[in-house]
Design an enzyme around this catalytic site. Structure first.
Site, short mmCIF file in Angstrom:
data_model
loop_
_atom_site.label_atom_id
_atom_site.label_comp_id
_atom_site.label_asym_id
_atom_site.label_seq_id
_atom_site.Cartn_x
_atom_site.Cartn_y
_atom_site.Cartn_z
N LYS A 10 54.30 41.58 42.08
CA LYS A 10 53.75 41.60 43.44
C LYS A 10 54.58 42.55 44.32
CE LYS A 10 50.94 38.58 41.89
NZ LYS A 10 50.96 37.13 41.98
N TRP A 64 48.11 28.65 43.51
CA TRP A 64 49.29 28.75 42.64
C TRP A 64 50.11 27.48 42.68
CZ3 TRP A 64 48.25 32.01 39.21
CH2 TRP A 64 47.65 33.24 39.50
N ASP A 106 58.40 29.11 44.48
CA ASP A 106 57.75 30.28 43.91
C ASP A 106 57.65 31.32 45.02
OD1 ASP A 106 55.96 32.19 42.98
OD2 ASP A 106 54.37 30.77 42.46
#
Ligand SMILES: *Cc1c(COP(=O)(O)O)cnc(C)c1O
Length: 360
Positions: free
Chosen positions: A195, A101, A171
């Protein structure tokens, strides 16, 4: 009705209480005669939902007045572009690449300016967090970027990098609200909610006010400007209304659990059960350097690909879902987010012990 233990990395398990409440309010939200999906985002009822959600999030995280909370769309991946478009005034930013990511975010930023990779753990398949206490931060960098919890690899920054005065952009998709944070250490904290918070379709951005300006890169679409969303309190256009409503319910649930201190304690207890077992197991082992282990995502392997496949299949039959690891690590991954009850982890470990005894 029977619910499984869902170890999915995302979209992931939500608190059962929240799902029940939402079900109860489905046909008639508090006397409005309609569901939250069907109401105007400019209605009084919805106004109190979105304002309540923001107030609860501010309380949970202790978000200071000089930070704005934005409920946006496009997932975490949209932020990979939105961040440089809005923050890259000098067209330079520094990225710490600790997983797929972070790498995607770094690559995306390269479209807009000079994205420097100032540290990486790719040399060991992202199984650790590099030392970030004294990095070569570029003097003209507009920000330093991290992915704080690496969902795929199961690592987490236990100390934030020394950004040498540059704003830190993080993030936090897979560790959002899993423990207390000091918001003031960040310029931007953002995450997709699917998530650890709510349904896919909402991304929350917590951004320091001075970073929200008109001075964005030329060609930045209106919808990708933080300022337009901040000026309109996340209601510039139709927001992901139902998703925000569920997030709000999860914030309330977290408050009832005792807030983020209590969640941290609970998450530590849960993760310890699994990590302690992995450390003593003759069959299974963790894939991550111990100091850098995530409380949320726990990858593990047997060392034998065929055996991994058999384990995942047997676990599924026993009611433990979504344990297959990401293809770049292989093996298994148990995501044990806030809403995973401790019994789920205890029972998983019991099952792993039984499997181990049958194999060895
Ligand atoms: C899942 C995930 C993403 C991607 O999220 P999308 O909402 O699918 O764009 C980005 N970063 C992290 C850390 C993730 O776990």
């Amino acid at each position: 009705m029977s619910r499984v233990y869902n170890f999915s990395a995302g979209p992931a398990v939500l608190p059962e209480e929240v799902l029940r409440e939402a079900a109860e309010e489905m046909l008639d939200y508090r006397g409005t005669g309609m569901s939250v999906m069907e109401m105007s985002h400019r209605s009084k009822a919805y106004e109190s939902i979105i304002q309540g959600a923001e107030a609860d999030l501010r309380e949970l995280m202790g978000i200071p007045e000089n930070y704005r909370v934005l409920f946006l769309q496009g997932g975490a991946s949209q932020q990979f572009a939105m961040i440089p478009m809005n923050l890259m005034k000098n067209r330079v930013a520094d990225y710490i690449v600790t997983g797929q990511w972070a790498k995607k975010a770094w690559q995306e930023a390269g479209i807009y300016g000079k994205a420097n990779k100032i540290a990486s753990s790719e040399d060991e398949n992202f199984s650790y967090i590099p030392d970030c206490s004294d990095l070569d931060v570029s003097p003209d960098a507009d920000y330093v970027y991290i992915c704080e919890n690496n969902t795929i690899y199961g690592t987490k920054f236990k100390t934030l990098p020394n950004t040498k005065g540059k704003p830190l952009v993080a993030d936090v998709s897979s560790c959002f609200l899993s423990e207390p944070v000091n918001v003031e250490k960040y310029g931007v904290i953002y995450g997709g909610v699917q998530k650890n918070i709510g349904p896919a379709g909402v991304v929350i951005v917590i951004i320091r006010e001075d970073l929200i300006t008109e001075d964005v890169l030329p060609g930045t679409p209106t919808m990708l400007r933080y300022k337009i969303h901040a000026d309109n309190a996340s209601l510039y256009n139709t927001p992901p209304a139902y998703g925000i409503y569920i997030c709000g319910k999860v914030f309330q649930w977290l408050k009832r659990q005792g807030g983020l201190e209590a969640m941290k304690e609970y998450n530590e207890r849960k993760a310890k059960i699994l990590y302690d077992f992995l450390d003593e197991s003759r069959l299974f082992k963790g894939t991550v350097r111990k100091e850098d282990r995530s409380l949320m995502n726990v990858p593990f392997v047997t060392g034998d690909g065929d055996l991994d496949v058999r384990f995942v299949k047997a676990a599924k039959e026993a009611g433990f879902e979504n344990l297959k690891g990401h293809r770049s690590v292989g093996g298994m991954r148990a995501s044990i987010y806030n809403a995973m009850p401790i019994e789920g982890v205890e029972k998983l470990v019991e099952f792993m012990k039984k499997f181990e005894n049958e194999e060895k």
